[in-house]
Write a protein that holds these residues in place. Sequence first.
Motif, PDB file in Angstrom:
ATOM      1  N   LEU A 166       0.849  -1.188   0.000  1.00 50.91           N
ATOM      2  CA  LEU A 166       0.000   0.000   0.000  1.00 50.91           C
ATOM      3  C   LEU A 166       0.884   1.238   0.000  1.00 50.91           C
ATOM      4  O   LEU A 166       1.647   1.482   0.940  1.00 50.91           O
ATOM      5  CB  LEU A 166      -0.907  -0.001   1.229  1.00 50.91           C
ATOM      6  CG  LEU A 166      -1.840   1.205   1.386  1.00 50.91           C
ATOM      7  CD1 LEU A 166      -2.752   1.365   0.179  1.00 50.91           C
ATOM      8  CD2 LEU A 166      -2.661   1.090   2.674  1.00 50.91           C
TER       9      LEU A 166
ATOM     10  N   THR B 186      -7.496   3.211   4.634  1.00 50.03           N
ATOM     11  CA  THR B 186      -6.402   2.275   4.883  1.00 50.03           C
ATOM     12  C   THR B 186      -6.934   0.963   5.458  1.00 50.03           C
ATOM     13  O   THR B 186      -6.567  -0.123   4.996  1.00 50.03           O
ATOM     14  CB  THR B 186      -5.365   2.898   5.831  1.00 50.03           C
ATOM     15  OG1 THR B 186      -4.801   4.067   5.220  1.00 50.03           O
ATOM     16  CG2 THR B 186      -4.246   1.911   6.149  1.00 50.03           C
TER      17      THR B 186
ATOM     18  N   VAL C 207      -3.517  -6.392   1.984  1.00 52.03           N
ATOM     19  CA  VAL C 207      -2.250  -5.659   1.939  1.00 52.03           C
ATOM     20  C   VAL C 207      -1.233  -6.354   2.844  1.00 52.03           C
ATOM     21  O   VAL C 207      -1.541  -6.752   3.961  1.00 52.03           O
ATOM     22  CB  VAL C 207      -2.460  -4.193   2.384  1.00 52.03           C
ATOM     23  CG1 VAL C 207      -1.127  -3.482   2.599  1.00 52.03           C
ATOM     24  CG2 VAL C 207      -3.314  -3.450   1.365  1.00 52.03           C
TER      25      VAL C 207
ATOM     26  N   MET D 134       3.273  -1.765   4.124  1.00 48.97           N
ATOM     27  CA  MET D 134       3.012  -0.342   3.983  1.00 48.97           C
ATOM     28  C   MET D 134       4.073   0.436   4.741  1.00 48.97           C
ATOM     29  O   MET D 134       4.773  -0.105   5.604  1.00 48.97           O
ATOM     30  CB  MET D 134       1.616   0.037   4.483  1.00 48.97           C
ATOM     31  CG  MET D 134       1.350  -0.282   5.940  1.00 48.97           C
ATOM     32  SD  MET D 134      -0.317   0.187   6.476  1.00 48.97           S
ATOM     33  CE  MET D 134      -0.157   1.969   6.551  1.00 48.97           C
TER      34      MET D 134
END
Length: 481
Positions: A175, A211, A220, A223
Motif C-alpha cells: 500500500l 487504509t 495488503v 506499507m
Amino acid sequence: MTPARPAVGYRGTDRSYGDLYDRVTRLAHGLTGLDVGRGDRIAYLGPNHPSLVETFFAAGLLGAVFVPLNARLAAPELRFLLDDSGARVVVLGAGQDGGGLPGRHLSQDAVEELIAGAPADPVDEPVSQDDICLIMYTSGTTGRPKGAMLTHGNLIWNAVNLLVDVPLAHDEVTLVSAPLYHIAALAQLLVPTVLKGGRALLEPSFEVDRTFDLVESERVTMMFGVPTMFAALARSPRWAEADLSSLRHLLCGGAPVPEPLIRTYRERGLPFLQGYGMTETSPGALFLGAGHPDAGLGSAGVPCFFSDVRLVAPDGSPAAPGEPGEVYVQGPNVMPGYWRRPKETAKVLSADGWFRSGDIGVADEDGYVRIRDRISDMYISGGENVYPAEIESVLLAHPAVAECAVIGVPDEKWGETGKALVVLRPGASAEPGDLLAHLDGRLARFKIPRYLELVPELPRNGAGKLLRASLRKLHGQRQAR
C-alpha cells in the motif's frame, strides 16, 4: 519475468507488468519525439497515480532525470523548483493546473496521446549506475529546498539494503499512500516491490478508514508511514476489531518513533519495523529488523548491510557508547551531491564520501543507535543539551496526548528552556500543569519544559514531518503555563 502479474493498482484497476512495460516504453519514445533525452529533467506534478510511476520509469529508460514535485506546494515554490532543476517537460497529474509554471506542460490527455502514437520497440539507451536517476528536493524546512541528486546505483543499493533486512516476496501487496514525491515511498516501497514483482497499490493520500478498508479487502502485506500515520490508525475506533492479519511488514520512519507506539503494534502481533535515513542517503541508513532483541526497541537500529554509519563527537573524534554524536553515513546509497550546489555539497559531503546528516545519535554498547534530534532542533538549557524528541516520547505516553512538539524558547535564567505544544486526543481533557507533572520523575528536571500550550494542530509538510521552523515562528515566545 512475470508479464501477467499485476504491477500497479489504482482505484479498482490493475495494470500488469506487461502493460506497464509497454506503456513505459511507448512513453519514453513519445518523450524522445519531444526532444527529451539523456540528462534532461522531466518533472511530474501530482499525487500518487500510475502516470507518476510510468513517467519515473520512462525517464530512467531514456537516461533522463526524474523530478517529482510536491503537489501541496504553492505556485511560487513550484516555480523555484522548476527553474532550479531546468525541467524541459512538466507532466501534470489528473486535476493539476500548470498555469503560471515554466516549461512545456503535458496533461494526462497529452500523455495518453503520446503513448498511443509511439512505437513499442525496446529503448536502446545505455544507462549506468553512476547516471543521475532523479533529483529529489529536500523538504526545505530550513531555507530554500536543495535537490539531492540520486543515481540509479543509489536506488539499486538502497533496495538491496532493504531486501537484506525485509524478506519481501513475489506476492507482496504494497500500500503506497505516503507520497511518491518523497523518497521513502518511492525508494522503500515502490522500487523494492517492483524489483520483486509484487503489486504496488497506489493511493493519492493517506486516510485512516480507507487504509483499514484496503488492508482488509486487498489483503495488503506491506506499507510505510511516518509515526503520525501509524498513531492515527491506532487511535481509530476500528483499531481493535480491524482485520490486519495480512500485514507482514510495517515500515516506519521520517521521525523518531515513540516506544509506546511500537508496543501498541507489537501487542497486536504486527511486525513494526523502523529505520532511519534521509533523502541524501536514498534513504536507508539504519534499520531495526524483526529479528532484533527487545534491547533495541525504540532505537533506529544498526547500519544497513551495505552502508557504514559512525557517530562523531563535536571535536571530530568517534563518539563513545552513550555519548551523543553527529550521524555520518557512507556507502553506495549516498548521493553524489546537490544539484548545482557545490558549496552546499561540500558542507555535508567529504572527499571520501561521508555524508554529515545534521542529526544527533547515541549508540549503546551493542551498536543500536537512537536518534536524539536534529542539531538545529536541540537547545541548551543551563549548559545542558536538551533533545526535544526525548521529551516528546514521554509526553506521548500520556493517555490524553495525541501529538506534541517541544521547542526551545528564550529564558533569562537558563538561556533557553522548553516549551511544549500539545494536541489532545478527541474527547480527552487535560490541564497544562497535569501534563507537565506527568514528566516529573520520568525526565531529569532540566529537560522538563517550563511552558506548555494546548494547540488544535501542529504544522506538517506533505510527508507528515513536523515543521519546527513554523512552530518557532508561531510559538517561540515565553508564556505562562
